[in-house]
Design an enzyme around this catalytic site. Structure first.
Site, short mmCIF file in Angstrom:
data_model
loop_
_atom_site.label_atom_id
_atom_site.label_comp_id
_atom_site.label_asym_id
_atom_site.label_seq_id
_atom_site.Cartn_x
_atom_site.Cartn_y
_atom_site.Cartn_z
CB CYS A 71 -8.68 -36.42 -55.59
SG CYS A 71 -9.70 -35.17 -56.41
CB CYS A 99 -9.14 -33.22 -53.68
SG CYS A 99 -10.57 -34.06 -54.36
CG ASP A 100 -5.58 -33.84 -51.86
OD1 ASP A 100 -6.37 -33.03 -51.33
OD2 ASP A 100 -5.59 -35.05 -51.61
#
Length: 300
Positions: A129, A132-133
């Site tokens: 993701c 997210c990251d």
């Protein structure tokens, strides 16, 4: 006999349990694999409200503790079927359960390459993701594996923060929307490796490189990179619910934010339903909505 059985103990299922217990309903949560779901694979969350930084595992543990403190029951079992009737019957591999309503929060798993050492490197150089990251790789070089619409969205986000993004695609072309392809082709920090598959990972504690194989030339190569994003789609596991819900062509349960399915008393929440964004925050929103609608159904 329970008021509500919740299938799945990810953020959506645990949130539904919290709302249902606070409404005074008896609740059983069934989980077949990992309490917390896919979020437990995220070593660091920085986009969850209330926490500047928290690991996915810690967030899941806090949710689980809250659910248990509120008095919900939790059991490990794999659900293989759900039957409609005056009461709902949830059939697991170990036994059957009865409830007045059911919330399906079975999630969806990111597709993987299933290569050696993959599990150990998830969160340590292998991500799924970009939202997210992606920020963890600011100014670095990452590779995105895949060329469909999911991959193109990840590439676009990563190109804004990473020094360089290399796309590894098993076909001779990208399969995503033409408009998005043109947007990416205009960027100067994205390059492409076509007709190529990943055959292995290098690195013990953290990914350092991937091994590649060109399917046209049969050439093998090593490609050093700071991290990779697997963007080959997600796979729901909704076959057990096909008799009581409508599934779309990709296997996701058709429902909107209300969580209502085609069967009265059966609701859906989280990544296993049709939706535009699959994030922890949207899963929690789904769980709350499904629980509130289930409570309304029970109180009629």
């Amino acid at each position: 006999m329970y008021d509500i059985i919740i299938v799945g103990a990810g953020p959506a299922g645990l949130t539904a349990a919290i709302y249902a217990r606070r409404a005074g309903k008896s609740v059983l949560v069934l989980e077949k694999d990992t309490f917390g779901g896919q979020v437990t694979f995220s070593p660091k969350l920085e986009n969850y409200p209330g926490f500047q930084e928290i690991s996915g595992n810690e967030l899941a543990q806090r949710m689980l503790e809250q659910v248990l403190e509120l008095g919900a029951e939790i059991d490990m079992d794999t659900v293989i079927n759900v039957l409609d009737g005056e009461t709902k019957t949830v059939i697991g591999e170990s036994r059957s359960y009865e409830a007045r309503s059911v919330i399906i929060a079975a999630g969806a798993k990111h597709r993987r390459l299933n290569l050696p050492n993959e599990e150990a490197l998830i969160g340590n150089g292998i991500s799924f993701c970009a939202v997210c990251d992606g920020a963890f790789y600011q100014g670095q070089h990452v590779a995105v594996i895949g060329g469909g619409n999911t991959a193109l969205q990840e590439i676009a986000l990563l190109s804004e923060v990473c020094k360089r993004v290399t796309v590894v695609q098993n076909l001779a072309f990208l399969t995503g929307e033409d408009r998005m392809v043109r947007v990416l082709e205009a960027k100067d920090n994205i390059d492409y490796i076509f007709n190529t598959v990943v055959t292995g990972y290098e690195g013990e504690d953290h990914l350092t490189a991937v091994r590649l194989h060109n399917t046209e030339t049969n050439e093998a190569s090593r490609f050093a990179v700071d991290g990779i994003f697997l963007a080959i789609g997600t796979a729901p596991e909704n076959d057990a619910f096909a008799s009581v819900t409508d599934l779309n062509e990709w296997g996701y349960i058709q429902a909107d934010e209300s969580g209502l399915t085609k069967t009265a008393g059966i609701f859906v929440a989280g990544d296993c339903r049709t939706k535009a964004y699959r994030q922890v925050a949207t899963a929690i929103s789904d769980g709350a909505a499904a629980a509130l609608n289930a409570c309304r159904y029970l109180d009629q």
